[in-house]
Design an enzyme around this catalytic site. Sequence first.
Site, PDB file in Angstrom:
ATOM      1  N   GLY A  46     -42.632   2.673  33.801  1.00 26.06           N
ATOM      2  CA  GLY A  46     -43.752   1.749  33.931  1.00 26.06           C
ATOM      3  C   GLY A  46     -44.678   2.331  34.974  1.00 26.06           C
ATOM      4  O   GLY A  46     -45.000   3.521  34.931  1.00 26.06           O
ATOM      5  N   CYS A  78     -38.150   7.591  34.293  1.00 23.76           N
ATOM      6  CA  CYS A  78     -39.549   7.790  34.667  1.00 23.76           C
ATOM      7  C   CYS A  78     -39.929   7.084  35.989  1.00 23.76           C
ATOM      8  O   CYS A  78     -39.467   7.504  37.042  1.00 23.76           O
ATOM      9  CB  CYS A  78     -40.422   7.366  33.501  1.00 23.76           C
ATOM     10  N   ARG A 104     -45.304  12.585  41.247  1.00 24.64           N
ATOM     11  CA  ARG A 104     -45.837  11.607  40.285  1.00 24.64           C
ATOM     12  C   ARG A 104     -46.942  12.240  39.433  1.00 24.64           C
ATOM     13  O   ARG A 104     -47.689  13.086  39.911  1.00 24.64           O
ATOM     14  CB  ARG A 104     -46.416  10.383  41.009  1.00 24.64           C
ATOM     15  N   ILE A 130     -44.192  10.153  29.320  1.00 25.02           N
ATOM     16  CA  ILE A 130     -45.416   9.353  29.399  1.00 25.02           C
ATOM     17  C   ILE A 130     -45.924   9.352  30.843  1.00 25.02           C
ATOM     18  O   ILE A 130     -45.316   8.751  31.728  1.00 25.02           O
ATOM     19  CB  ILE A 130     -45.152   7.905  28.928  1.00 25.02           C
ATOM     20  N   HIS A 167     -38.263   9.212  28.376  1.00 26.24           N
ATOM     21  CA  HIS A 167     -37.966   7.861  27.859  1.00 26.24           C
ATOM     22  C   HIS A 167     -36.980   7.878  26.690  1.00 26.24           C
ATOM     23  O   HIS A 167     -37.411   7.752  25.532  1.00 26.24           O
ATOM     24  CB  HIS A 167     -39.268   7.181  27.425  1.00 26.24           C
ATOM     25  N   GLU A 169     -35.114   5.585  25.715  1.00 29.30           N
ATOM     26  CA  GLU A 169     -35.095   4.255  25.065  1.00 29.30           C
ATOM     27  C   GLU A 169     -36.144   4.147  23.962  1.00 29.30           C
ATOM     28  O   GLU A 169     -36.148   3.186  23.205  1.00 29.30           O
ATOM     29  CB  GLU A 169     -35.279   3.152  26.126  1.00 29.30           C
TER      30      GLU A 169
HETATM   31  N1  GLN Z   1     -47.005   7.401  36.166  1.00 32.38           N
HETATM   32  C1  GLN Z   1     -46.012   6.396  36.445  1.00 32.38           C
HETATM   33  C2  GLN Z   1     -45.769   6.264  37.950  1.00 32.38           C
HETATM   34  O1  GLN Z   1     -46.169   7.101  38.695  1.00 32.38           O
HETATM   35  C3  GLN Z   1     -44.716   6.695  35.733  1.00 32.38           C
HETATM   36  C4  GLN Z   1     -44.925   6.663  34.227  1.00 32.38           C
HETATM   37  C5  GLN Z   1     -43.756   6.143  33.436  1.00 32.38           C
HETATM   38  O2  GLN Z   1     -42.850   5.481  33.963  1.00 32.38           O
HETATM   39  N2  GLN Z   1     -43.793   6.380  32.154  1.00 32.38           N
HETATM   40  O3  GLN Z   1     -45.162   5.334  38.348  1.00 32.38           O
END
Ligand code: GLN
Length: 193
Positions: A46, A78, A104, A130, A167, A169
């Site tokens: 997320g 992630c 990140r 992602i 991911h 899932e």
């Molecule tokens: N870019 C998000 C972050 O820095 C991580 C992306 C993800 O969980 N798919 O928190």
Amino acid sequence: MKVGVLALQGSFFNHCKSLELCDLDYVLIKRLSDLKSINSLIIPGGESTSMKIIEKEENLFFAIDKYIKKGLPTLTTCAGTIILSKKVIDGDISIPNIDISIQRNAYGRQNQSFEGDVKFLDNSDIYCFIRAPKIIELLSSDVKPIAFHNEEIVGVQQQNIIGLTYHPELTNDNFYLNWLKEYLKSGEHVGSF
Ligand code: GLN
């Protein structure tokens, strides 16, 4: 036997879908009281910065940190992995439990997200990255690489924690689901807290 799925923000419903496919009971963790009866934990992807703001309402991270340190089997994907990393480049530290340095948004912007081949333990499959972070450095010999994309480490294990930058899932392949079930069920022996 119940799996807690942190549900402050992000892709928690997809993890619930995986757990349904594994025939495992779960509870969404939104408040401190939801943590009571869990035997294992998933921290989803997320937006780590948003989760960090939302958790403050009840100091959930403080409680989760104690559970993880007591040995609760924990899977992070992630943003979840960013939250548990000891060093975060371009972000803040939250509940530092995995001895890695992570960057990140290391592959670029949201539209540079991609699907890529990942070797996870003995299996290879295509998974989504992602706006994913990148594991830049392992900070201790307690961290074992368990997933690779090309030559890059995209998944690690440190004791009771598995941290992935992609991911699984969203793919829910049989190898992952079988592994997930076994891994989370190992919490049966830890007992609930
Ligand atoms: N870019 C998000 C972050 O820095 C991580 C992306 C993800 O969980 N798919 O928190």
